[in-house]
Design an enzyme around this catalytic site. Structure first.
Site, PDB file in Angstrom:
ATOM      1  N   ASP A  42     -59.680  28.767  43.002  1.00 13.18           N
ATOM      2  CA  ASP A  42     -61.016  28.338  43.420  1.00 13.18           C
ATOM      3  C   ASP A  42     -61.635  27.326  42.482  1.00 13.18           C
ATOM      4  O   ASP A  42     -61.205  27.157  41.361  1.00 13.18           O
ATOM      5  CB  ASP A  42     -61.938  29.561  43.394  1.00 13.18           C
ATOM      6  CG  ASP A  42     -61.975  30.246  44.732  1.00 13.18           C
ATOM      7  OD1 ASP A  42     -61.295  29.776  45.652  1.00 13.18           O
ATOM      8  OD2 ASP A  42     -62.695  31.260  44.836  1.00 13.18           O
ATOM      9  N   LYS A  46     -61.154  22.863  49.003  1.00 11.93           N
ATOM     10  CA  LYS A  46     -61.302  21.833  50.028  1.00 11.93           C
ATOM     11  C   LYS A  46     -60.006  21.683  50.828  1.00 11.93           C
ATOM     12  O   LYS A  46     -58.921  21.849  50.305  1.00 11.93           O
ATOM     13  CB  LYS A  46     -61.595  20.478  49.367  1.00 11.93           C
ATOM     14  CG  LYS A  46     -62.766  20.487  48.419  1.00 11.93           C
ATOM     15  CD  LYS A  46     -63.968  19.871  49.077  1.00 11.93           C
ATOM     16  CE  LYS A  46     -65.065  19.566  48.089  1.00 11.93           C
ATOM     17  NZ  LYS A  46     -65.973  20.658  47.808  1.00 11.93           N
ATOM     18  N   MET A 106     -76.057  32.260  42.074  1.00  8.37           N
ATOM     19  CA  MET A 106     -76.265  31.279  43.146  1.00  8.37           C
ATOM     20  C   MET A 106     -77.742  31.073  43.456  1.00  8.37           C
ATOM     21  O   MET A 106     -78.108  30.877  44.607  1.00  8.37           O
ATOM     22  CB  MET A 106     -75.552  31.745  44.432  1.00  8.37           C
ATOM     23  CG  MET A 106     -74.074  32.008  44.239  1.00  8.37           C
ATOM     24  SD  MET A 106     -73.309  32.835  45.655  1.00  8.37           S
ATOM     25  CE  MET A 106     -73.892  34.517  45.466  1.00  8.37           C
TER      26      MET A 106
HETATM   27  N1  SAH Z   1     -67.163  36.016  41.399  1.00 10.53           N
HETATM   28  C1  SAH Z   1     -67.982  35.213  40.519  1.00 10.53           C
HETATM   29  C2  SAH Z   1     -69.272  34.767  41.183  1.00 10.53           C
HETATM   30  C3  SAH Z   1     -69.066  33.800  42.283  1.00 10.53           C
HETATM   31  S1  SAH Z   1     -70.571  33.343  43.070  1.00 10.53           S
HETATM   32  C4  SAH Z   1     -68.258  35.995  39.236  1.00 10.53           C
HETATM   33  O1  SAH Z   1     -67.953  37.175  39.175  1.00 10.53           O
HETATM   34  O2  SAH Z   1     -68.762  35.417  38.286  1.00 10.53           O
HETATM   35  C5  SAH Z   1     -70.877  31.783  42.316  1.00 10.53           C
HETATM   36  C6  SAH Z   1     -71.993  31.904  41.316  1.00 10.53           C
HETATM   37  O3  SAH Z   1     -71.526  32.519  40.142  1.00 10.53           O
HETATM   38  C7  SAH Z   1     -72.512  30.580  40.824  1.00 10.53           C
HETATM   39  O4  SAH Z   1     -73.443  30.026  41.738  1.00 10.53           O
HETATM   40  C8  SAH Z   1     -73.193  30.983  39.547  1.00 10.53           C
HETATM   41  O5  SAH Z   1     -74.418  31.607  39.822  1.00 10.53           O
HETATM   42  C9  SAH Z   1     -72.251  32.052  39.049  1.00 10.53           C
HETATM   43  N2  SAH Z   1     -71.306  31.535  38.055  1.00 10.53           N
HETATM   44  C10 SAH Z   1     -69.974  31.543  38.129  1.00 10.53           C
HETATM   45  N3  SAH Z   1     -69.423  31.061  36.990  1.00 10.53           N
HETATM   46  C11 SAH Z   1     -70.453  30.750  36.184  1.00 10.53           C
HETATM   47  C12 SAH Z   1     -70.569  30.250  34.865  1.00 10.53           C
HETATM   48  N4  SAH Z   1     -69.490  29.934  34.152  1.00 10.53           N
HETATM   49  N5  SAH Z   1     -71.787  30.078  34.341  1.00 10.53           N
HETATM   50  C13 SAH Z   1     -72.889  30.382  35.034  1.00 10.53           C
HETATM   51  N6  SAH Z   1     -72.847  30.860  36.285  1.00 10.53           N
HETATM   52  C14 SAH Z   1     -71.653  31.058  36.853  1.00 10.53           C
END
Ligand code: SAH
Length: 513
Positions: free
Chosen positions: A41, A63, A178
């Site tokens: 991803d 994509k 998000m």
């Molecule tokens: N499964 C992922 C979340 C996916 S949803 C997890 O457990 O982290 C996508 C959201 O995750 C993004 O919009 C952001 O809010 C957050 N996110 C993912 N990686 C991030 C990072 N390195 N720093 C800050 N926010 C992050």
């Protein structure tokens, strides 16, 4: 259940962690290396793909043909299709698959298709990014609970599924994923349901990565601050008194080289060590190999020496590369370390000595001075008159050792074991970063690194691409080579070592703030 899966079919659902490659789990890394197909991803760090097998099929799930995002059902179908074809599939997702990662849906599809799977948990952004921002999610006496909440709920939802009251009334830490676009609604909702306007808030973007950005404020002003500074996704929003602890506990994004991108121009096999030193001070090391180590034009000389190995009294290794290529040819000749039974071993420098250990060899002699002169000096106290010495060397090695040892009465044979060559081109990513002015500093650790870079790029292009880039040279000879090419040298450490160079970089960039 209509399908019967192939006996090999297996899917690993792997949480890649929040970004820093080291934050994948040991099991996650292991499973990546087992996969025939890796489906990854946007939020999973591409650097992790190097843990995949070189022959693994890598599929970017974001994509389709560089156009639009795949729908979730398409990803599910792809997983099922690849697994049913008899592949071990690694599904690599940012953070943890089961925290806003739609991992549950992918598992449902696998269960429906009768495909076995294993779930490898990951460090979710809410845990990883907060840790790297110096914000504990809970803290004794400050907060007793934490909630992970989606900030993505559509505005038009008549009735929110989020328990705003529950989130607002307590003192618990709330982490929104998000939520950057919806920040005005989120903060308004929390205040409307009872959280004080002065509650501290932190936004953490690309947490744990060298690009990490943190913006702090309060429920009352953070949305406006984010708008003003153009703060963008992907970021989490942390709400709660624990955010105040960052002032004291900040450790990552205040390192002296944090946020700096530093070009490392050493040979690819030596870049790792320097890169790690820079990384420890917070820099992002960008590898730009200007020297490649390759086999000699012909193995004849080295092979011939190896065939007569029992005739030599001494063998001298001056680099890890010499050790590597020597043992490669020894193995190719169907022999092993016992062939050195009659031969004493001299290793120059601790790294060369360490590289002999896997072959079961402890050097008899390790000179204190790592230069050729030091080798000659240390042999003065050995009686080497009439002794035969083998010195497998690089094609650019100076004559100091063969000459000096011959003057001491030894018979020296010095076959070329490897060559230093200038690569034809730089990695495309490096050129792009230079063109986009994303490199803060270029480091040169020998004259050949800068001379070769000029040879690869052409002198004009070198000057153009390095315009405005801070130049660091390890010592006076390297600095002179830089100046001869028209580069201004900004950093020159007192001592000619990588450690001193790293220190000088830290001083330079700390002073500049
Ligand atoms: N499964 C992922 C979340 C996916 S949803 C997890 O457990 O982290 C996508 C959201 O995750 C993004 O919009 C952001 O809010 C957050 N996110 C993912 N990686 C991030 C990072 N390195 N720093 C800050 N926010 C992050």
């Amino acid at each position: 259940m209509s399908h019967t899966s192939h006996p090999n079919s297996l899917v690993y659902l792997i949480g890649a962690g929040p970004g820093a490659p080291g934050l994948i789990t040991v099991r996650g890394k292991e499973c990546l290396g087992l996969a025939d197909v890796v489906i990854y991803d946007y939020l999973a760090n591409d650097d992790l793909l190097r843990f995949a097998r070189p022959d693994a099929e890598l599929i970017y799930a974001g994509k389709v043909g560089g156009l639009h995002n795949r729908e979730q059902w398409q990803i599910n179908a792809l997983l099922v299709e690849k697994a049913l074809a008899g592949n071990v599939v690694a599904r690599l997702k940012g953070g943890d698959s089961f925290v806003f990662g739609r991992g549950g849906e992918e598992c449902e599809a696998l269960v429906d298709a009768g495909i076995p799977f294993e779930i490898v948990p990951g460090v979710t952004a809410g845990i990883g990014a907060t840790a790297y921002a110096g914000i504990p999610l809970t803290h004794r006496g400050v907060t007793t609970s934490v909630a992970f909440v989606t900030g993505h709920e559509g505005h038009d939802k008549e009735v929110s599924q989020i328990d705003w009251e529950g989130l607002s009334l307590g003192s618990g830490t709330v982490v929104f994923y998000m939520g950057i676009k919806n920040l005005p609604q989120i903060t308004k909702n929390l205040m409307a349901h009872g959280r004080p306007a002065e509650t501290p808030v932190a936004l953490i973007r690309w947490g744990t990565r060298p690009e990490q950005e943190v913006l702090t404020g309060t429920l009352a002003d953070i949305a406006e601050q984010a708008r003003r500074t153009g703060f963008r996704a992907p970021a989490i929003t942390v709400v709660g008194e624990v955010v105040r602890l960052r002032d004291k506990l900040r450790w990552f994004d205040n390192r002296p080289l944090f946020g700096r991108s530093i070009l490392v121009t050493r040979a690819a096999d030596q870049a790792g060590e320097f890169g790690a030193m820079l990384g420890a001070l917070g820099a992002r090391a960008v590898e730009c190999p200007t020297i490649a180590i390759v086999p000699p034009e012909s193995w004849d000389d080295l092979d011939s020496s190896i065939a007569r190995l029992d005739r030599f009294h001494w063998i001298v290794f001056t680099s890890v590369n010499a050790v590597r290529f020597f043992f490669e040819r020894l193995t190719a000749a169907g022999r092993d370390s016992r062939a050195l039974g009659n031969c004493r071993v001299c290793a120059v420098g601790p790294k060369t000595a360490a590289s002999l250990a896997p072959f079961g060899i402890r050097p008899d002699l390790i000179p204190d001075d790592y230069k050729g002169e030091g080798v000659v000096e240390v042999f003065r106290s050995e009686n080497i008159t009439g002794k035969r010495i083998l010195f497998p060397k690089g094609d650019r090695a100076r004559d100091v050792i063969p000459q000096g040892l011959a003057e001491l009465g030894a018979e020296v044979e010095a076959p070329v074991a490897y060559r230093n060559v200038t690569p034809d081109a730089l990695p495309p990513g490096v050129i792009a970063e230079l063109e986009e002015r994303r490199i803060d500093c270029a480091t040169f650790t020998s004259s050949s690194t800068v001379d070769n870079l000029a040879a690869i790029l052409g002198e004009n292009r070198l000057l153009h691409l390095l315009e405005g880039v801070t130049i660091a040279a390890i010592g006076p000879i390297t600095a002179r080579s830089c100046r001869e090419l028209g580069l201004e040298v900004h950093i020159e450490p007192r001592e000619y070592t990588l450690a001193a160079m790293t220190g000088a970089l830290a001083d330079h960039f700390t002073r500049r703030g």
